[in-house]
Motif scaffolding. Structure first.
Motif, PDB file in Angstrom:
ATOM      1  N   UNK A 373       0.999  -1.106  -0.073  1.00  0.00           N
ATOM      2  CA  UNK A 373       0.145  -0.092  -0.039  1.00  0.00           C
ATOM      3  C   UNK A 373       0.821   1.028   0.118  1.00  0.00           C
ATOM      4  N   UNK A 374       0.553   2.152  -0.862  1.00  0.00           N
ATOM      5  CA  UNK A 374       1.377   3.317  -1.108  1.00  0.00           C
ATOM      6  C   UNK A 374       0.287   4.299  -1.049  1.00  0.00           C
ATOM      7  N   UNK A 375       0.710   5.503  -0.491  1.00  0.00           N
ATOM      8  CA  UNK A 375      -0.280   6.630  -0.610  1.00  0.00           C
ATOM      9  C   UNK A 375       0.574   8.013  -1.143  1.00  0.00           C
ATOM     10  N   UNK A 376      -0.415   8.999  -1.818  1.00  0.00           N
ATOM     11  CA  UNK A 376      -0.009   9.991  -2.385  1.00  0.00           C
ATOM     12  C   UNK A 376       0.889  10.964  -1.321  1.00  0.00           C
ATOM     13  N   UNK A 377       2.064  11.461  -1.671  1.00  0.00           N
ATOM     14  CA  UNK A 377       2.777  12.469  -0.794  1.00  0.00           C
ATOM     15  C   UNK A 377       2.191  13.583  -0.659  1.00  0.00           C
ATOM     16  N   UNK A 413       7.852   5.761  -2.381  1.00  0.00           N
ATOM     17  CA  UNK A 413       6.965   4.628  -2.650  1.00  0.00           C
ATOM     18  C   UNK A 413       5.932   4.756  -3.637  1.00  0.00           C
ATOM     19  N   UNK A 414       5.914   3.839  -4.644  1.00  0.00           N
ATOM     20  CA  UNK A 414       5.042   4.194  -5.797  1.00  0.00           C
ATOM     21  C   UNK A 414       4.238   2.936  -6.283  1.00  0.00           C
ATOM     22  N   UNK A 444       5.111  -2.084  -8.786  1.00  0.00           N
ATOM     23  CA  UNK A 444       5.278  -1.468  -7.716  1.00  0.00           C
ATOM     24  C   UNK A 444       6.822  -1.060  -8.043  1.00  0.00           C
ATOM     25  N   UNK A 445       7.368  -0.198  -6.847  1.00  0.00           N
ATOM     26  CA  UNK A 445       8.815   0.007  -7.055  1.00  0.00           C
ATOM     27  C   UNK A 445       9.762  -1.082  -6.692  1.00  0.00           C
ATOM     28  N   UNK A 446      10.875  -1.122  -7.210  1.00  0.00           N
ATOM     29  CA  UNK A 446      11.919  -2.001  -6.730  1.00  0.00           C
ATOM     30  C   UNK A 446      12.576  -1.430  -5.305  1.00  0.00           C
ATOM     31  N   UNK A 447      13.437  -2.322  -4.718  1.00  0.00           N
ATOM     32  CA  UNK A 447      14.082  -1.618  -3.502  1.00  0.00           C
ATOM     33  C   UNK A 447      15.011  -0.362  -3.911  1.00  0.00           C
ATOM     34  N   UNK A 448      15.223  -0.025  -4.847  1.00  0.00           N
ATOM     35  CA  UNK A 448      16.407   0.915  -5.006  1.00  0.00           C
ATOM     36  C   UNK A 448      15.815   2.207  -5.863  1.00  0.00           C
ATOM     37  N   UNK A 449      14.532   2.038  -6.374  1.00  0.00           N
ATOM     38  CA  UNK A 449      14.002   3.099  -7.036  1.00  0.00           C
ATOM     39  C   UNK A 449      12.514   3.458  -6.571  1.00  0.00           C
TER      40      UNK A 449
END
Length: 486
Positions: A373-377, A413-414, A444-449
């Motif tokens: 789960x990611x939320x808008x910044x 996080x995206x 979903x993003x990888x650990x480095x991006x």
């Protein structure tokens, strides 16, 4: 190079376990009365990679990155060489030392060691497929009353197949500073590099050597004997070929077909290995490489992976227009090691195929777990998405997605969501995780991006099946916010 602790061969049970493991992984000669004497047939010496052992008085390494390792007792160790050679060696895990133009009995301990148990690793210097000098190992000379100890053999081995880039040409220590050696060391595996300077995937009329053909042989020479693949089984094979084929006139169709054939050849020799096909760092034949992987995976072998290396090399990562320097090889290792590690720990059983599929490739069921789960910044938000088909073939395509943060705050996080309208199914992605339910895809993003600064971009790629139309998705959302299409 860290090397595990030595063991006394008087501890028969421990020595037996080590010897059995070494014989299985690297193909050591059977134990004999010579065990412990430092001769080439000494079962305490592990020969990693492809060595010609047809002559018991002298073993010859073939290809780059081959090395020997053993333990020993006493205070000194000397290497017996037939004629002049350049080599690297490491004692007790210390940094490698480089010796040039040495021959005969070569003293590796001009300053005697403390009395006790020690370890030794030796690698002969290789230049673009041929060794500098006479790489014939004739044994070790130890102190009176000293003996070798069983080599500590790591449980997995990675084989790297390529050209002069894989050999580490122009890097400071050639094979030892190339991404193959560095990746194996970072992952704690044994490793070896098979490559030919100027080599191609496809043999050409103007003389470009097919590394794919020589893969079946003990060495790089045309008359080298067939390699005995029962000597060891690789747990992973990393292929990096195609940099040289273009200048020899190899067509994209021929390259793609022969790449798929080569992958199947590798699979036939290593039934359980994870196989990685790298996009060449120059980008040559990128679409054809991806298509070859798609052909093989579509035929049922799901343990083959295309690795998009776009952006892996930093601006200062080349020593010329082609070859990575030390910084370049380190940068490649930083990106490649986690890709391999993920598949070494979760290796599926492949189902090899000997012919291209005649029906639509099977789709891959999406994971049952929900994406993170990611939320808008907070603050101003906004995004733009670029979507491109970078390669297409019958039944499949390669896509690339670029996300730009057009807001005023960083994205931490995206999740990017879109929908395919024509039944496209993603089979593999890089630089992002993904789930797919029907036509809806969530990347979903990888650990480095995971962090995208304001005004910055990140990108990821994927392979997908497409049996009919392949229209561009109509819209994208980033963490629930609608993005413009760029």
């Amino acid at each position: 190079m860290p090397v595990s602790r030595s063991r006394s061969i008087l501890a028969a049970g421990a020595a037996g376990v080590v010897a059995v493991l070494a014989a299985t992984l690297i193909g050591l000669p059977p134990a004999s009365a010579a065990t412990g004497d430092g001769s080439p047939t000494d079962a305490n010496i592990a020969f990693v990679g492809r060595w010609d052992r047809s002559n018991s008085t002298g073993y010859v390494p073939n290809w780059a990155g081959a090395y020997l390792k053993t333990g020993f007792t006493g205070t000194t160790v000397k290497l017996r060489q037939r004629r002049t050679i350049d080599l690297y060696y490491s004692i007790d895990g210390a940094d490698f030392r480089y010796l040039t133009n040495v021959s005969g009995t070569v003293n590796l301990t001009p300053t005697p060691l403390r009395a006790g148990n020690h370890t030794l690793v030796v690698s002969y210097r290789v230049v673009a497929g041929s060794y500098t000098g006479d790489a014939v190992f004739q044994g070790l000379t130890l102190d009176s009353g000293a003996r070798t100890l069983p080599a500590a053999v790591r449980p997995q081995l990675i084989e790297f197949v390529g050209d002069s880039i894989t050999l580490g040409t122009t890097s400071s220590r050639t094979a030892l500073t190339a991404y193959g050696w560095l990746t194996g060391e970072q992952l704690g595996t044994e490793h070896t590099q098979l490559g030919y300077g100027g080599g191609c995937l496809v043999a050409t009329a103007d003389g470009c050597v097919s590394v794919a053909s020589q893969f079946l042989r003990t060495g790089y020479a045309a008359n080298s004997p067939a390699w005995d693949f029962s000597r060891y089984q690789a747990d992973a094979v990393v292929i990096n070929l195609g940099t040289n084929d273009r200048s020899h006139g190899v067509s994209g169709t021929d390259f793609q077909n022969q790449y798929a054939t080569f992958i199947r050849t590798v699979r036939g020799k290593y039934p359980r290995a994870a196989i990685f096909a790298l996009r060449t760092f120059s980008g040559r034949y990128a679409a054809e490489t991806a298509a070859a992987v798609s052909t093989v995976t579509g035929g049922g072998d799901r343990n083959v992976f295309y690795v998009d290396t776009t952006g892996w090399l930093p601006a200062d990562g080349l020593s010329d227009s082609v070859h990575p320097n030390d910084a370049g090889h380190r940068a490649i290792t930083a990106r490649l090691a986690p890709v391999i590690a993920a598949k070494l720990t979760t290796t599926p059983t492949p189902t090899p195929t000997t012919a291209p599929p005649t029906t639509a490739p099977p789709t891959t069921a999406p994971p049952t777990t929900a994406p993170p789960v990611t939320t808008p910044p907070p603050g101003g938000t906004g995004c733009a998405v670029g979507y491109a088909v970078t390669g297409q073939w019958q039944g499949g395509f390669q896509g690339e997605v670029t996300i730009r943060n057009t807001g005023t705050a960083p994205v931490d996080g995206w999740t990017l969501q879109w929908s395919f309208a024509d039944g496209q199914r993603i089979s593999q992605a890089w630089n992002a995780g993904y789930t797919q339910s029907g036509g809806t895809v969530r990347a979903t993003n990888a650990g480095w991006n995971g962090t995208i600064a304001a005004g910055a971009t990140t990108s990821f790629g994927f392979l997908a099946d497409a049996t009919g139309a392949n229209n561009r998705p109509a819209g994208f959302t980033l963490n629930g916010t609608a993005c413009t299409l760029s």
